[in-house]
Motif scaffolding. Structure first.
Motif, PDB file in Angstrom:
ATOM      1  N   PRO B  49       0.660  -1.288  -0.074  1.00 30.72           N
ATOM      2  CA  PRO B  49       0.066   0.087   0.094  1.00 30.72           C
ATOM      3  C   PRO B  49       0.924   1.297  -0.088  1.00 30.72           C
ATOM      4  N   ALA B  50       1.921   1.146   0.803  1.00 34.62           N
ATOM      5  CA  ALA B  50       2.644   2.537   0.619  1.00 34.62           C
ATOM      6  C   ALA B  50       3.409   2.705  -0.585  1.00 34.62           C
ATOM      7  N   ARG B  53       1.562   4.047  -3.569  1.00 43.12           N
ATOM      8  CA  ARG B  53       1.185   5.197  -3.514  1.00 43.12           C
ATOM      9  C   ARG B  53       2.531   6.322  -3.679  1.00 43.12           C
ATOM     10  N   LEU B  85       3.322   8.226   3.974  1.00 36.60           N
ATOM     11  CA  LEU B  85       3.495   6.906   3.480  1.00 36.60           C
ATOM     12  C   LEU B  85       4.769   6.152   4.121  1.00 36.60           C
TER      13      LEU B  85
END
Lengths: 321, 321
Positions: B49-50, B53, B85
């Motif tokens: 997810p980080a 992004r 992030l």
């Protein structure tokens, strides 16, 4: 704040070691020892100075963490020292936090963030970040608490309080900092006769009011410098539910006697930080020479830090007895 | 501040675009489009997810930078959105700064750092870092200016002033921020009848006194929110050598008429920021659908940002005429 207070009880030691690596406390020969390894890995030679420090600072921190785990309850890495190396240093900061947690230490991230509400919500992800694919919050920074600047007011604070509550973590708001110039703003007398730092103290006590734990202390702590013993004592009375992070002991001039008044009647209520006094203790040991191996240097750094941490514990214990 | 003022003259546009990517302004389908590529590169699926992004936010920023270079003089990435992030986001922040500089934009790093003197010196490396092997200072962050918090007083500010002077860069100190709660602290009335933000304003004017350039403005600017038009007008008179960074236009409610009083008689003296109003302009264009290709999405984001930046320029120009 209960988790930190438990850790202090377990070690019988209300002190925190500041992990603030700089070229002044990390042996130059240790930094140099990583030069070739790093030179092989980077594309651009200009990256070498930052990268070799990023590696050396982590090894330095790891040696200290191994030496003080079990003796102190907490560490406080100062992110500025890592940002000074650019993004590579920020990786070392996060790795340091993660390693310290893995060794059972409470990690107090000294980041002094602060911004307007929507931006503060992004900074608050230091305490609990993005949702993973299973919906769980990811812990991207591995901090148990962060420090926060109050100049923006309540809407810059609330996102941190909410994040701390959701993730069982804490925060510490700057109230009365240890540095000489802090009086220029923090001691300003207000129209009603109070000082600015006292007004901030009242706000902090309020910000934490809904998060008071079994210990009687809230998740919203305060930073109160050891260099202001009288003000610290008064703040202890003014802020009965606010735990104190006390910087300024040691290298900045604060003594155990100076900080004694910042503890409550049970000897709780505060944790005292020392950075250079612990991590730079090796420089006063006389055992260092530039020709030492990297392992021997780290051994000297570690044993000196351990001795200094034990001496600080005993110093505080005597003053609080 | 002369470099920024020259850039404003060259574009005839005293505005700065806030590069504050979040899941609210970066199209979800753009983030999703990097999922497979990222999944192949990370060891731990929890990093996806980080990382996706971090990649998507950079592509988003690059599209916007390409669209607005030559129209606006400056961008203002807000580091909080990248720290959200974790360390991977901090890499994206630095890459964004570097790319924006490479496209001729002045980069105002909105980092709001602040700490005691020795720590502020580490943070000041944002403006000029470690020495390379040839002795030259390395530019690790690629910022032309940073924002700084004044709560610590002069010794927390001086290292930034020195670094700015050495590297021909600038800084902006928070004086009167745009958020609603800022009044709780910044508007407090002091014993002598002045307000805290006015006292901070006087300090800021003094901090810059030795760095006044050909433009008449010093390297130490002030952050003054568009949401306080009357106070901003008074501060313009109170701080004749201090350039203003004015956030709060657009999404936060400030109008061109509100900021007009923060400029000097020559139409200089301030730069106005808009973030969501420019980078999120695509959401009001109606051209978006989840089925679009990543390239089409970025094209929509870019053209919408460009139109919004031109509209803001014209809006300010009309108010300043």
């Amino acid at each position: 704040m209960d988790k930190l207070i438990e850790a202090i009880k377990a070690t019988q030691n209300p002190s925190v070691v500041g992990l603030d690596p700089t070229d002044q406390v990390v042996p130059a020969a240790l930094i140099d020892s990583f030069r070739e390894e790093v030179a092989d890995q980077v594309d651009d030679p200009a990256e070498i100075p930052a990268m070799q420090r990023a590696v050396a600072y982590f090894e330095f921190n790891r040696a200290i963490i191994d030496a003080i785990a079990g003796i102190v309850p907490a560490v406080k890495p100062q992110i500025a020292m890592y940002e000074a190396l650019g993004p590579a240093g920020v990786d070392t900061y996060e790795m340091t936090c993660e390693y310290a947690q893995s060794q059972g230490l409470y990690v107090l991230g000294d980041v002094k963030r602060g911004d307007i509400g929507s931006t503060a919500a992004a900074y608050a992800k230091h305490l609990g970040g993005l949702a993973a694919n299973n919906g769980e919050a990811l812990d991207l920074w591995h901090e148990d608490a962060v420090t926060v600047n109050p100049y923006l007011g309540t809407d810059g604070i609330t996102p941190f309080v909410d994040a701390a509550q959701a993730a069982d973590k804490d925060m510490f708001v700057l109230v009365r900092t240890s540095n000489p110039s802090s009086k220029e703003i923090q001691e300003l007398e207000l129209a009603d006769g109070t000082r600015l730092y006292e007004r901030v103290a009242d706000l902090v006590e309020g910000w934490g009011a809904d998060t008071i734990g079994a210990s009687g202390y809230s998740r919203v702590g305060a930073v109160v410098g050891a260099t202001h013993p009288e003000q610290g004592k008064q703040l202890r009375e003014r802020m009965p539910h606010t735990f104190f992070l006390v910087p300024g002991y040691g290298a900045q001039g604060g003594t155990a006697a100076d900080v004694a008044g910042m503890f409550d009647e049970q000897g709780s209520g505060a944790i005292v930080n020392s950075s250079r006094g612990i991590i730079g203790a090796w420089r006063k040991n006389g055992g260092y020479s530039d020709g030492m191996s990297a392992d021997d240097m780290l051994g000297l750094v570690a044993s000196s830090a351990r001795d200094a941490a034990l001496a600080m514990r005993d110093d505080l214990e005597a003053a609080l007895a």
